[in-house]
Design an enzyme around this catalytic site. Structure first.
Site, PDB file in Angstrom:
ATOM      1  CG  HIS A 146     119.519  74.525  85.378  1.00 23.19           C
ATOM      2  ND1 HIS A 146     118.422  74.975  86.070  1.00 23.19           N
ATOM      3  CD2 HIS A 146     119.096  73.472  84.635  1.00 23.19           C
ATOM      4  CE1 HIS A 146     117.375  74.211  85.775  1.00 23.19           C
ATOM      5  NE2 HIS A 146     117.763  73.294  84.899  1.00 23.19           N
ATOM      6  CG  ASN A 180     158.478  55.614  86.837  1.00 22.38           C
ATOM      7  OD1 ASN A 180     157.962  56.722  86.976  1.00 22.38           O
ATOM      8  ND2 ASN A 180     157.794  54.568  86.453  1.00 22.38           N
ATOM      9  N   GLY A 181     158.837  57.218  89.826  1.00 25.67           N
ATOM     10  CA  GLY A 181     157.988  57.180  91.014  1.00 25.67           C
ATOM     11  C   GLY A 181     158.215  58.435  91.841  1.00 25.67           C
ATOM     12  NE  ARG A 220     156.781  55.090  82.015  1.00 25.10           N
ATOM     13  CZ  ARG A 220     155.828  54.532  82.745  1.00 25.10           C
ATOM     14  NH1 ARG A 220     154.839  53.904  82.162  1.00 25.10           N
ATOM     15  NH2 ARG A 220     155.869  54.596  84.053  1.00 25.10           N
ATOM     16  CB  CYS A 234     160.292  59.041  84.715  1.00 30.75           C
ATOM     17  SG  CYS A 234     160.061  60.425  85.842  1.00 30.75           S
ATOM     18  CD1 TRP A 286     155.447  64.774  82.394  1.00 27.69           C
ATOM     19  CD2 TRP A 286     155.026  64.401  84.542  1.00 27.69           C
ATOM     20  NE1 TRP A 286     154.314  65.458  82.719  1.00 27.69           N
ATOM     21  CE2 TRP A 286     154.023  65.254  84.034  1.00 27.69           C
ATOM     22  CE3 TRP A 286     154.963  64.051  85.888  1.00 27.69           C
ATOM     23  CZ2 TRP A 286     152.978  65.743  84.817  1.00 27.69           C
ATOM     24  CZ3 TRP A 286     153.933  64.533  86.666  1.00 27.69           C
ATOM     25  CH2 TRP A 286     152.950  65.371  86.126  1.00 27.69           C
ATOM     26  CE  LYS A 311     148.407  55.792  76.202  1.00 27.68           C
ATOM     27  NZ  LYS A 311     147.107  56.308  75.742  1.00 27.68           N
ATOM     28  CD  GLU A 313     143.575  63.903  76.356  1.00 25.51           C
ATOM     29  OE1 GLU A 313     144.205  63.707  77.405  1.00 25.51           O
ATOM     30  OE2 GLU A 313     142.845  63.034  75.852  1.00 25.51           O
ATOM     31  CE  LYS A 333     141.257  61.686  73.929  1.00 29.10           C
ATOM     32  NZ  LYS A 333     140.783  60.801  74.910  1.00 29.10           N
ATOM     33  CD  GLU A 344     137.335  60.178  75.777  1.00 32.22           C
ATOM     34  OE1 GLU A 344     137.389  60.498  76.981  1.00 32.22           O
ATOM     35  OE2 GLU A 344     138.337  59.852  75.132  1.00 32.22           O
TER      36      GLU A 344
HETATM   37  C1  G6P Z   1     146.315  59.757  81.640  1.00 27.88           C
HETATM   38  C2  G6P Z   1     146.219  59.607  80.138  1.00 27.88           C
HETATM   39  C3  G6P Z   1     144.767  59.372  79.740  1.00 27.88           C
HETATM   40  C4  G6P Z   1     144.211  58.167  80.465  1.00 27.88           C
HETATM   41  C5  G6P Z   1     144.377  58.293  81.986  1.00 27.88           C
HETATM   42  C6  G6P Z   1     144.089  56.979  82.674  1.00 27.88           C
HETATM   43  O1  G6P Z   1     145.689  60.925  82.035  1.00 27.88           O
HETATM   44  O2  G6P Z   1     146.709  60.769  79.508  1.00 27.88           O
HETATM   45  O3  G6P Z   1     144.699  59.146  78.346  1.00 27.88           O
HETATM   46  O4  G6P Z   1     142.857  58.027  80.167  1.00 27.88           O
HETATM   47  O5  G6P Z   1     145.735  58.624  82.296  1.00 27.88           O
HETATM   48  O6  G6P Z   1     145.058  56.049  82.278  1.00 27.88           O
HETATM   49  P1  G6P Z   1     144.842  54.490  82.315  1.00 27.88           P
HETATM   50  O7  G6P Z   1     146.142  53.922  81.789  1.00 27.88           O
HETATM   51  O8  G6P Z   1     144.605  54.140  83.749  1.00 27.88           O
HETATM   52  O9  G6P Z   1     143.688  54.160  81.455  1.00 27.88           O
END
Ligand code: G6P
Length: 616
Positions: free
Chosen positions: A510, A100-101, A27, A2, A74, A611, A494, A491, A487
């Site tokens: 396979h 937060n936590g 967040r 959060c 969140w 994030k 998500e 993208k 990757e």
């Molecule tokens: C979340 C974000 C990703 C990120 C991952 C790791 O899932 O949505 O974009 O790659 O966390 O985050 P960090 O801050 O450790 O790179």
């Protein structure tokens, strides 16, 4: 996971808090709330939904106080609802808390408090915190200035889990208390006013001087004073850190979304990450003191991270192995920490994290330290928990990344890790001058190559128009192109919510090829000159089974293919193999972005994601 903000000063708190919350919505954004100290009581305005809803609430408009705490949530415990939103009161409405936590032992604490007559109204783990403070306050017979701080500490001593807390009390109308354990919190020092936030960009518009809190540091703030207490409540002094980022850098700068702005910033981010690390044809990392003997003693390098950061690790695995001659294992932090990995003083452990706050990555780091391995953090946030916990920290200079989907942090991470590889290999003397020169030249040419690709948005947005209605998209590649396919697939899923998978092209036969039918979109990444024939024949096999095919090639591999057999061909500039993940991901980041825009989605804040994942 959060965001929290706080203000203490002479101005009306609520507008400042709302502005801070808007910056922290990445967040979490399922509910938001504010509490301020009014004449003789604390008043709360909160509701489910985004911060913009909070702006319009009647209760928010009525808040006049100049001391306040705020939260954007969140949900972890309890559905998003008004009653589960923060701030939370204790039963007597004498203490208000934002958190937060996660409080892992909240059920046990709640039972204890209920047995002592406390009533709960929410389903959250947080509500035990103000009630525990209230409980200890009621049991303390001393009436000195530290009674509230003592009660907060006694409450925190009972908490298992992670927390950053802001606490207001009607018994302390000119102050606020904050404390953290394993969740981020910074204090911004102003003039006659002070600010608190989960991260620096949220309050960077007000000050550049920050206190970075460590675990179990308790702080009592007033508008003119900030006092720090250690875990024994002994006062100590703390230095500020001056942040030189431009506040504007954290804003959208004229772009429609943070994600497109951040993608467009990649040439600069990569250029700044290279910075002055290359000098006289060598790579310098003065903050690292790795000797040749130490590096020769290593039998393994672990790279541990989550999400996109983990993909950055995969992208450099081959480079490190090739030039340093040390085996590299790349692992997902949430798996690594629970599988009893073999880690000792002969293992170098590298942790990649944009935010520097990811809970699993931080826990994995602590585990490696316990096993006497040297730990190295690769992060984008100076002063973040991971950078402070690690023995060594090196930084990407991508600037604040706000969009949930990581873009410029990823390309900067691969850039920095490649520079690190050069430094390690040069120290080990396992790289030739010619090899090192080739990589350095490649690195220095990257920004202009990325710029070239970013000009090609027309072709990509056109392909997006043909994809956005699809249900499944497959990405395939070999070698580093396989990493790019992972990757790229992440993208797309998500931010567009389209189901997508990535496969090593050679694995298709396979099993996966059974899923290919007429009209399925397949994207092949083909930048490895030695593997081009093999990957291309895999794409062709899918094409003959009816797939709609797009290939990403570079100027070298383009010459080896018959372009007429593919539906779309995206050409990127050629670079050396170890840098191609940086170049070839760019059009695929753009593709995910345009697909999401075609679908009318919120690109920066995809559903269910945050994030910074500061809880397990
Ligand atoms: C979340 C974000 C990703 C990120 C991952 C790791 O899932 O949505 O974009 O790659 O966390 O985050 P960090 O801050 O450790 O790179």
């Amino acid at each position: 996971m959060c965001g929290i903000v706080g203000y203490i000063g002479s101005q009306k708190a609520s507008p400042i808090l709302l502005a801070g919350l808007s910056k922290l919505e990445y967040r979490g954004y399922d509910s938001a709330g504010i509490a301020t100290i009014e004449k003789d009581s604390i008043r709360i305005a909160k509701d489910k939904g985004r911060v913009e809803n909070l702006y319009n609430l009647k209760e928010t408009k009525e808040l006049e106080g100049t001391i306040g705490i705020a939260h954007t949530r969140w949900a972890t415990h309890g559905i998003p609802s008004k009653v589960n939103s923060h701030p939370h009161f204790d039963m007597t409405e004498s203490f208000a808390v934002v958190h937060n936590g996660i409080i892992e032992n909240y059920l046990e604490l709640r039972k204890f408090l209920e047995e002592n007559g406390y009533k709960f109204i929410s389903d959250t783990d947080t509500e035990v915190v103000p009630n525990l403070i209230s409980y200890f306050y009621s049991k303390d017979n001393e009436n000195d200035d530290f009674k509230i701080l003592r009660s907060v500490k006694k409450a925190c001593d009972k908490l298992i889990g992670s927390f950053s807390l802001e606490i207001l009390s009607k018994y302390m109308p000119n102050n606020m208390i904050v404390v953290r354990k394993d969740s981020p919190l910074v204090i911004g020092k102003g003039n006659g006013e002070n600010y608190i936030a989960s991260d620096i960009p949220a309050i960077l518009g007000y000050t550049k001087d920050f206190y970075l809190l460590n675990n179990f540091e308790y702080v009592i703030l007033s508008k003119d004073n900030i006092k720090f207490y250690d875990n024994n409540l002994k006062e100590f002094s703390k230095e500020t850190t001056t942040i030189t980022w431009d506040a504007m850098a954290a804003d959208k700068g004229g772009y429609e979304d943070f994600m497109i702005k951040e993608m467009m910033e990649q040439p600069t981010a990569v250029r700044e990450t290279i910075g002055s690390r290359i000098e006289n044809g060598k790579c310098n990392f003065t903050e690292l003191d790795f000797t040749k003997e130490y590096l020769q003693s290593l039998n393994l390098i672990y790279i541990v991270a989550c999400g996109t950061a983990m993909h950055a690790g995969l992208a450099v695995k081959k480079t490190i192995e090739k030039y340093c001659k040390v085996p590299v294992i790349v692992d997902i932090a949430s798996e690594f920490r629970y599988r009893d990995p073999i880690v000792n003083e002969k293992t170098l452990c590298i942790f990649i994290s944009q935010s520097g706050e990811t809970a699993d990555t931080l826990a994995a780091l602590k585990l490696c330290k316990e096993h006497n391995a040297k730990t190295l953090a690769v992060t984008n946030v100076i002063g973040s928990s991971i950078s402070r916990e690690a023995d060594f920290a090196i930084y990407t200079h991508a600037g604040p990344e706000i969009a949930v989907a990581s873009t410029k942090a990823y390309t900067s991470q691969i850039t920095l890790l490649t520079l690190l590889t050069l430094y390690l290999a040069e120290t080990l003397e396992t790289i030739s001058l010619a090899e090192s020169k080739e990589i350095i030249d490649g690195l220095l040419e990257l920004p202009s190559k990325i710029e070239t690709i970013l000009k090609n948005t027309k072709q990509i947005s056109q392909i997006a128009k043909n994809i956005f209605k699809e249900k499944d998209v497959f990405y395939i590649g070999r070698g580093v192109d396989y990493v790019t396919s992972m990757e790229a697939s992440l993208k797309l899923k998500e931010i567009s919510y389209i189901h997508s998978e990535s496969y090593a092209a050679g694995e298709l036969k396979h099993g996966t090829i059974a899923l290919i039918e007429k009209g399925i979109n397949v994207i092949g990444i083909v930048t490895e000159p030695d593997l081009v024939k093999k990957t291309i024949s895999n794409v062709e096999e899918l094409s003959t089974r009816g797939a709609i095919t797009t290939v990403v090639v570079n100027e070298a591999t383009e010459k080896q293919i018959d372009k007429s057999i593919f539906n779309n061909v995206i050409v990127v500039p050629e670079t050396i193999s170890c840098l191609s993940p940086i170049v070839s991901i760019i059009p695929l980041q753009l593709l995910a972005y345009y697909v999401s825009k075609e679908k009318g989605l919120d690109v920066d804040k995809p559903r269910n994601l945050a994030k910074s994942v500061t809880v397990e």
